[in-house]
Design a protein around this motif. Structure first.
Motif, PDB file in Angstrom:
ATOM      1  N   ARG A 103       7.060   5.619  10.093  1.00 17.09           N
ATOM      2  CA  ARG A 103       6.877   6.166   8.753  1.00 17.09           C
ATOM      3  C   ARG A 103       8.214   6.616   8.160  1.00 17.09           C
ATOM      4  N   GLU A 149      10.096   5.130   4.856  1.00 14.65           N
ATOM      5  CA  GLU A 149      10.515   5.953   3.722  1.00 14.65           C
ATOM      6  C   GLU A 149      11.995   5.726   3.408  1.00 14.65           C
ATOM      7  N   LEU A 151       2.695   5.382   0.706  1.00 17.34           N
ATOM      8  CA  LEU A 151       3.828   6.218   1.101  1.00 17.34           C
ATOM      9  C   LEU A 151       4.708   6.534  -0.110  1.00 17.34           C
TER      10      LEU A 151
END
Length: 613
Positions: free
Chosen positions: A355, A359, A411
């Motif tokens: 994750r 990002e 996200l």
């Protein structure tokens, strides 16, 4: 011992700033002198073994200071201790006595109340001892004579300056303590801030390593708090955070620590737990308290939280690891729908790293121009011609290849990257429409998805006007697609914004209609042009009577509201034929074209001239 206890009480009761109530010790004459004086006068305690002399000093101080000082006389240690413990005293005037009681009082004062100004009067020999004992100011008088007017004035001034200096020092100390407190506490909730939490966690870890015991770190994140904050305003949001902080503190022991990390994030440190279930019990208590209704600003509001937990020593040996792992576990709790807690597990680290890398890559993708737009036609069901092109973002990752929106848009929404990303999409889609114009292609409407964050936070009307001016695209050629949830977050703001966009000539479509939360009362008032039926209903409308009924109802409602109905996700001729029945206006889906790059979309526009019927 009794005298020491009395002075100890006085050290807690008597402030160093003059508060200046009238004393109740000493002779009746001294009380009479004080009566009628200003309530703002500083209270001076005169310690003199001769009551008559002490009363004389009280009278002189009152007269010479013009009401700025008032005194009360005491002649014994017991009386002095009583006065000090029962009322605020701004300064003390000591007159040495043969028995040395005044120096005994001075020694105790220096030990228990060092900041209280003490002024002495007398001969030079007594002055030397006074200085050795820690007195502040000494005024030398001729022995065996009564003080004259000049000497009385001098003593009054010394006392007054001593009181003022002590007041300034006290205020400086108060400001220093306040600054120290503000540096380590959250200004809104008064909870320890991130810095203080980290310091206290490190201290407890150091103690736990010397005297082994278990600790638990909790990362608490409020679910959907942002929606409340955005809809009802920051004032209501701040009041909710204050109440959350209060409830959080009520769930932990005095030996535990609850802190505000920032925004809607809190951390909790549980000291000396016996097992993980102790932490789970506290987590359940926190969830229960936070989920209780909030009555704020005339609103009854509801909130839940997601809690991640890590344990020492199992989940980390230092503060950084424990907080990081609790944060990772919190995201897992949030992914499970929120309003729950989750212990950290080692396998979560891999997902968290993925994750974080995603990002970081998203930020880089904008800078490195890795995003591209594909276009999918929207077709008029009556004429069979393309009437609009919807711009759909793709991520051309240098290593992973083409990444579709479902993999990165959530996200991007969560982190706020969606705002910059959405602005790029808007600008690039308008520029592409102008390029097609320059190629001599038939002008069509350019449909662009507009995120909820863009709509709420980045001056949508001004930004859209700027993009249209920069690109030269006719506002009538731009159709913004908003979800139901985006416009219903703040209906009043949405109404005003949509009207301004309509007045500019921009059209509005409600995207994915039927899957979000909307109010028909608002829907009929919003200046919108189209309802786009979500593809989930279209996929199964031939097999599921309920989906068919919902589709028919949306089309009928759109027409009654004088709106166009657009069906998304049309993939088969049978679906297309069904949609003709209720009079669907426009269709979009793989039956006509998958989303394609701009160049191929241009060829579609050039060649698409054969009606469907």
């Amino acid at each position: 011992m009794r005298a020491a206890r009395a002075l100890d009480n006085a050290s807690r009761l008597a402030p160093h700033l003059p508060t200046l109530q009238h004393g109740n010790g000493g002779a009746a004459n001294s009380r009479a002198v004080a009566r009628g004086m200003s309530s703002t006068a500083a209270q001076v305690l005169v310690f003199d073994s001769s009551e008559a002399t002490g009363i004389g000093w009280c009278d002189a101080l009152a007269a010479r200071s013009r009401g700025r000082l008032r005194g009360s006389t005491v002649t014994t240690l017991d009386a002095a201790e009583h006065e000090l413990s029962s009322q605020p005293i701004a300064a003390i005037l000591l007159v040495p006595d043969a028995a040395g009681q005044c120096f005994e009082l001075l020694a105790r004062l220096r030990s228990l109340m060092p900041a209280l100004p003490v002024v002495g009067v007398g001969d030079a020999a007594s002055g030397e001892r006074f200085a050795r004992e820690g007195g502040h100011e000494w005024v030398e008088l001729e022995p065996g004579t009564a003080p004259d007017a000049r000497e009385q004035q001098l003593v009054e001034r010394v006392l007054r300056f001593a009181v003022e200096r002590a007041g300034l020092q006290s205020e400086l100390e108060r400001q220093r303590r306040l600054g120290l407190h503000l540096a380590h506490h959250d200004t809104l909730t008064d909870l320890p801030n991130r810095q203080l939490f980290r310091t206290q966690l490190r201290q407890l870890l150091h103690q736990a390593q010397r005297n082994p015991r278990a600790l638990a770190v909790m990362f608490v994140d409020l679910d959907r708090f942002k929606q409340i904050n955005d809809t009802l305003g920051h004032r209501v949001g701040d009041l909710m955070l204050v109440e959350v902080a209060r409830r959080l503190q009520s769930c932990v022991r005095e030996t535990d620590i609850a802190a505000r990390r920032g925004g809607d994030e809190f951390t909790v440190l549980l000291d000396g737990i016996r097992r993980g279930q102790d932490a789970a019990r506290v987590a359940r208590k926190i969830l229960t308290e936070i989920a209780k209704p909030y009555s704020i600003g005339g609103h009854e509001l509801f909130l839940t939280a997601s809690i991640g937990m890590s344990l020492f020593p199992a989940d980390g040996a230092d503060s950084e690891a424990l907080v990081r792992n609790a944060d990772i576990a919190m995201y897992r709790a949030k992914a499970r729908g929120g309003n729950t807690y989750q212990f950290f597990m080692p396998e979560m680290t891999d997902r968290a790293m993925e994750r974080m890398e995603m990002e970081n890559s998203l930020h880089q993708a904008l800078e490195r121009q890795q995003f591209v737009l594909y276009y999918q036609p929207q077709v008029d069901l009556t004429s069979g011609r393309i009437v609009a092109m919807e711009a759909l973002i793709r991520w051309q990752h240098p290593e992973a290849g083409m990444i579709f929106p479902d993999e990165f848009i959530p996200l991007a929404e969560e982190t706020g990257i969606i705002v910059r990303m959405g602005e790029w999409v808007l600008g690039e889609a308008c520029r592409q429409a102008k390029r097609w114009d320059e190629q001599g292609l038939t002008p069509v409407v350019q449909a662009v998805n507009f995120s909820a964050r863009q709509f709420q936070f980045r001056r949508p009307v001004e930004r859209i006007r700027e993009v249209l001016q920069e690109t030269g695209l006719d506002p009538a050629r731009l159709d913004l697609e908003l979800t139901e949830s985006a416009v219903m977050k703040d209906p009043g703001f949405a109404m005003e914004t949509l009207r301004k966009l309509r007045d500019m000539g921009v059209s509005i479509s409600i995207d994915d209609f039927g899957t979000g939360q909307s109010s028909l009362a608002y829907l009929k008032k919003f200046p919108i042009s189209k309802l786009k039926i979500d593809k989930t209903f279209i996929h199964t409308l031939l097999a599921d009577r309920k989906d068919a009924a919902i589709t028919n109802a949306i089309i009928a409602m759109a027409h009654e509201l004088e709106l166009k109905a657009v069906a998304e996700g049309v993939e088969t001729p049978a679906q297309l034929e069904y949609l003709r029945g209720p009079g669907c206006d426009e269709v979009q889906g793989y039956l006509f074209s998958r989303p394609v790059p701009a160049e191929e979309a241009g060829r579609l526009l050039a060649s698409w001239n054969t009606p469907l019927n």
